[in-house]
Design a protein around this motif. Sequence first.
Motif, PDB file in Angstrom:
ATOM      1  N   ILE A  17       0.844  -1.206   0.000  1.00 23.69           N
ATOM      2  CA  ILE A  17       0.000   0.000   0.000  1.00 23.69           C
ATOM      3  C   ILE A  17       0.873   1.247   0.000  1.00 23.69           C
ATOM      4  O   ILE A  17       0.650   2.177  -0.785  1.00 23.69           O
ATOM      5  CB  ILE A  17      -0.966  -0.009   1.202  1.00 23.69           C
ATOM      6  CG1 ILE A  17      -1.959  -1.165   1.052  1.00 23.69           C
ATOM      7  CG2 ILE A  17      -1.695   1.336   1.318  1.00 23.69           C
ATOM      8  CD1 ILE A  17      -2.781  -1.453   2.292  1.00 23.69           C
ATOM      9  N   LYS A  18       1.900   1.266   0.844  1.00 29.21           N
ATOM     10  CA  LYS A  18       2.801   2.426   0.893  1.00 29.21           C
ATOM     11  C   LYS A  18       3.499   2.636  -0.444  1.00 29.21           C
ATOM     12  O   LYS A  18       3.609   3.761  -0.925  1.00 29.21           O
ATOM     13  CB  LYS A  18       3.835   2.260   2.011  1.00 29.21           C
ATOM     14  CG  LYS A  18       3.276   2.494   3.384  1.00 29.21           C
ATOM     15  CD  LYS A  18       4.352   2.333   4.446  1.00 29.21           C
ATOM     16  CE  LYS A  18       3.771   2.568   5.829  1.00 29.21           C
ATOM     17  NZ  LYS A  18       4.783   2.424   6.871  1.00 29.21           N
ATOM     18  N   ASN A  19       3.979   1.549  -1.055  1.00 30.72           N
ATOM     19  CA  ASN A  19       4.640   1.662  -2.357  1.00 30.72           C
ATOM     20  C   ASN A  19       3.685   2.196  -3.416  1.00 30.72           C
ATOM     21  O   ASN A  19       4.060   3.049  -4.223  1.00 30.72           O
ATOM     22  CB  ASN A  19       5.198   0.305  -2.806  1.00 30.72           C
ATOM     23  CG  ASN A  19       6.414  -0.114  -2.020  1.00 30.72           C
ATOM     24  OD1 ASN A  19       7.086   0.703  -1.404  1.00 30.72           O
ATOM     25  ND2 ASN A  19       6.693  -1.407  -2.024  1.00 30.72           N
ATOM     26  N   TYR A  20       2.453   1.704  -3.402  1.00 31.54           N
ATOM     27  CA  TYR A  20       1.472   2.170  -4.385  1.00 31.54           C
ATOM     28  C   TYR A  20       1.199   3.662  -4.210  1.00 31.54           C
ATOM     29  O   TYR A  20       1.215   4.417  -5.180  1.00 31.54           O
ATOM     30  CB  TYR A  20       0.163   1.376  -4.298  1.00 31.54           C
ATOM     31  CG  TYR A  20      -0.887   1.978  -5.188  1.00 31.54           C
ATOM     32  CD1 TYR A  20      -0.784   1.866  -6.573  1.00 31.54           C
ATOM     33  CD2 TYR A  20      -1.945   2.714  -4.660  1.00 31.54           C
ATOM     34  CE1 TYR A  20      -1.710   2.462  -7.409  1.00 31.54           C
ATOM     35  CE2 TYR A  20      -2.878   3.309  -5.481  1.00 31.54           C
ATOM     36  CZ  TYR A  20      -2.747   3.179  -6.861  1.00 31.54           C
ATOM     37  OH  TYR A  20      -3.667   3.789  -7.680  1.00 31.54           O
ATOM     38  N   VAL A  21       0.974   4.079  -2.975  1.00 30.80           N
ATOM     39  CA  VAL A  21       0.689   5.492  -2.720  1.00 30.80           C
ATOM     40  C   VAL A  21       1.876   6.358  -3.122  1.00 30.80           C
ATOM     41  O   VAL A  21       1.705   7.427  -3.716  1.00 30.80           O
ATOM     42  CB  VAL A  21       0.295   5.716  -1.239  1.00 30.80           C
ATOM     43  CG1 VAL A  21       0.226   7.192  -0.895  1.00 30.80           C
ATOM     44  CG2 VAL A  21      -1.041   5.032  -0.938  1.00 30.80           C
ATOM     45  N   GLU A  22       3.092   5.893  -2.860  1.00 34.03           N
ATOM     46  CA  GLU A  22       4.281   6.656  -3.244  1.00 34.03           C
ATOM     47  C   GLU A  22       4.400   6.781  -4.764  1.00 34.03           C
ATOM     48  O   GLU A  22       4.732   7.838  -5.288  1.00 34.03           O
ATOM     49  CB  GLU A  22       5.533   5.990  -2.675  1.00 34.03           C
ATOM     50  CG  GLU A  22       6.796   6.777  -2.942  1.00 34.03           C
ATOM     51  CD  GLU A  22       8.026   6.133  -2.308  1.00 34.03           C
ATOM     52  OE1 GLU A  22       9.073   6.124  -2.971  1.00 34.03           O
ATOM     53  OE2 GLU A  22       7.918   5.645  -1.169  1.00 34.03           O
ATOM     54  N   MET A  23       4.090   5.709  -5.484  1.00 31.42           N
ATOM     55  CA  MET A  23       4.215   5.730  -6.945  1.00 31.42           C
ATOM     56  C   MET A  23       3.100   6.525  -7.620  1.00 31.42           C
ATOM     57  O   MET A  23       3.353   7.237  -8.592  1.00 31.42           O
ATOM     58  CB  MET A  23       4.215   4.301  -7.497  1.00 31.42           C
ATOM     59  CG  MET A  23       5.475   3.534  -7.185  1.00 31.42           C
ATOM     60  SD  MET A  23       5.521   1.897  -8.001  1.00 31.42           S
ATOM     61  CE  MET A  23       4.181   1.040  -7.202  1.00 31.42           C
ATOM     62  N   GLU A  24       1.875   6.399  -7.139  1.00 32.96           N
ATOM     63  CA  GLU A  24       0.725   6.979  -7.836  1.00 32.96           C
ATOM     64  C   GLU A  24       0.180   8.266  -7.221  1.00 32.96           C
ATOM     65  O   GLU A  24      -0.513   9.002  -7.903  1.00 32.96           O
ATOM     66  CB  GLU A  24      -0.419   5.965  -7.885  1.00 32.96           C
ATOM     67  CG  GLU A  24      -0.177   4.815  -8.824  1.00 32.96           C
ATOM     68  CD  GLU A  24      -0.605   5.130 -10.227  1.00 32.96           C
ATOM     69  OE1 GLU A  24       0.262   5.609 -10.987  1.00 32.96           O
ATOM     70  OE2 GLU A  24      -1.762   4.913 -10.550  1.00 32.96           O
ATOM     71  N   ASN A  25       0.421   8.480  -5.929  1.00 35.32           N
ATOM     72  CA  ASN A  25      -0.161   9.622  -5.227  1.00 35.32           C
ATOM     73  C   ASN A  25      -1.660   9.756  -5.543  1.00 35.32           C
ATOM     74  O   ASN A  25      -2.105  10.767  -6.078  1.00 35.32           O
ATOM     75  CB  ASN A  25       0.578  10.914  -5.572  1.00 35.32           C
ATOM     76  CG  ASN A  25       0.174  12.054  -4.659  1.00 35.32           C
ATOM     77  OD1 ASN A  25      -0.210  11.830  -3.522  1.00 35.32           O
ATOM     78  ND2 ASN A  25       0.244  13.273  -5.156  1.00 35.32           N
ATOM     79  N   PRO A  26      -2.448   8.715  -5.190  1.00 34.32           N
ATOM     80  CA  PRO A  26      -3.857   8.686  -5.577  1.00 34.32           C
ATOM     81  C   PRO A  26      -4.785   9.440  -4.629  1.00 34.32           C
ATOM     82  O   PRO A  26      -5.984   9.164  -4.583  1.00 34.32           O
ATOM     83  CB  PRO A  26      -4.169   7.187  -5.548  1.00 34.32           C
ATOM     84  CG  PRO A  26      -3.350   6.695  -4.396  1.00 34.32           C
ATOM     85  CD  PRO A  26      -2.068   7.493  -4.484  1.00 34.32           C
ATOM     86  N   ILE A  27      -4.258  10.383  -3.892  1.00 35.76           N
ATOM     87  CA  ILE A  27      -5.022  11.061  -2.843  1.00 35.76           C
ATOM     88  C   ILE A  27      -6.292  11.721  -3.385  1.00 35.76           C
ATOM     89  O   ILE A  27      -7.331  11.673  -2.750  1.00 35.76           O
ATOM     90  CB  ILE A  27      -4.135  12.105  -2.115  1.00 35.76           C
ATOM     91  CG1 ILE A  27      -2.863  11.436  -1.572  1.00 35.76           C
ATOM     92  CG2 ILE A  27      -4.907  12.808  -1.018  1.00 35.76           C
ATOM     93  CD1 ILE A  27      -3.086  10.204  -0.712  1.00 35.76           C
ATOM     94  N   ASN A  28      -6.248  12.320  -4.563  1.00 34.78           N
ATOM     95  CA  ASN A  28      -7.430  12.992  -5.114  1.00 34.78           C
ATOM     96  C   ASN A  28      -8.236  12.118  -6.062  1.00 34.78           C
ATOM     97  O   ASN A  28      -9.155  12.594  -6.701  1.00 34.78           O
ATOM     98  CB  ASN A  28      -7.013  14.279  -5.832  1.00 34.78           C
ATOM     99  CG  ASN A  28      -6.469  15.312  -4.873  1.00 34.78           C
ATOM    100  OD1 ASN A  28      -6.960  15.444  -3.772  1.00 34.78           O
ATOM    101  ND2 ASN A  28      -5.439  16.024  -5.291  1.00 34.78           N
ATOM    102  N   ALA A  29      -7.888  10.840  -6.159  1.00 31.42           N
ATOM    103  CA  ALA A  29      -8.605   9.929  -7.049  1.00 31.42           C
ATOM    104  C   ALA A  29      -9.813   9.332  -6.324  1.00 31.42           C
ATOM    105  O   ALA A  29      -9.772   9.094  -5.116  1.00 31.42           O
ATOM    106  CB  ALA A  29      -7.675   8.812  -7.510  1.00 31.42           C
ATOM    107  N   ALA A  30     -10.873   9.097  -7.079  1.00 28.93           N
ATOM    108  CA  ALA A  30     -12.058   8.450  -6.503  1.00 28.93           C
ATOM    109  C   ALA A  30     -11.662   7.079  -5.967  1.00 28.93           C
ATOM    110  O   ALA A  30     -11.038   6.289  -6.665  1.00 28.93           O
ATOM    111  CB  ALA A  30     -13.141   8.310  -7.559  1.00 28.93           C
ATOM    112  N   GLY A  31     -11.985   6.806  -4.717  1.00 26.62           N
ATOM    113  CA  GLY A  31     -11.625   5.535  -4.107  1.00 26.62           C
ATOM    114  C   GLY A  31     -10.166   5.450  -3.699  1.00 26.62           C
ATOM    115  O   GLY A  31      -9.714   4.432  -3.197  1.00 26.62           O
TER     116      GLY A  31
END
Length: 86
Positions: A17-31
């Motif tokens: 999860i941490k790696n995904y968030v670091e790579m994509e920065n999905p904070i403003n994405a739906a879901g």
Amino acid sequence: YSETVELKMHDLSEGEIKNYVEMENPINAAGSYKFESLGCHLFSYVNGSSHTVRGMPLIPLLNALRDLDVIGLEWIYEKWSTFQNI
């Protein structure tokens, strides 16, 4: 216009999860995932259209527009032909 999609996420570790968030920065994405990018790797099962997952039930919308005579293949061909002549 709506359509249902079923999604099942993999059992992800905290590190994944941490790696995904670091790579994509999905904070403003739906879901908080970007399905159109690396986010699709988070799921073990998807039943439905990827367009709907991303927020636009494209096929139901196109069908409704055709039923209302807003668009059709003639309309698409006309627009495409105009674009080709630019």
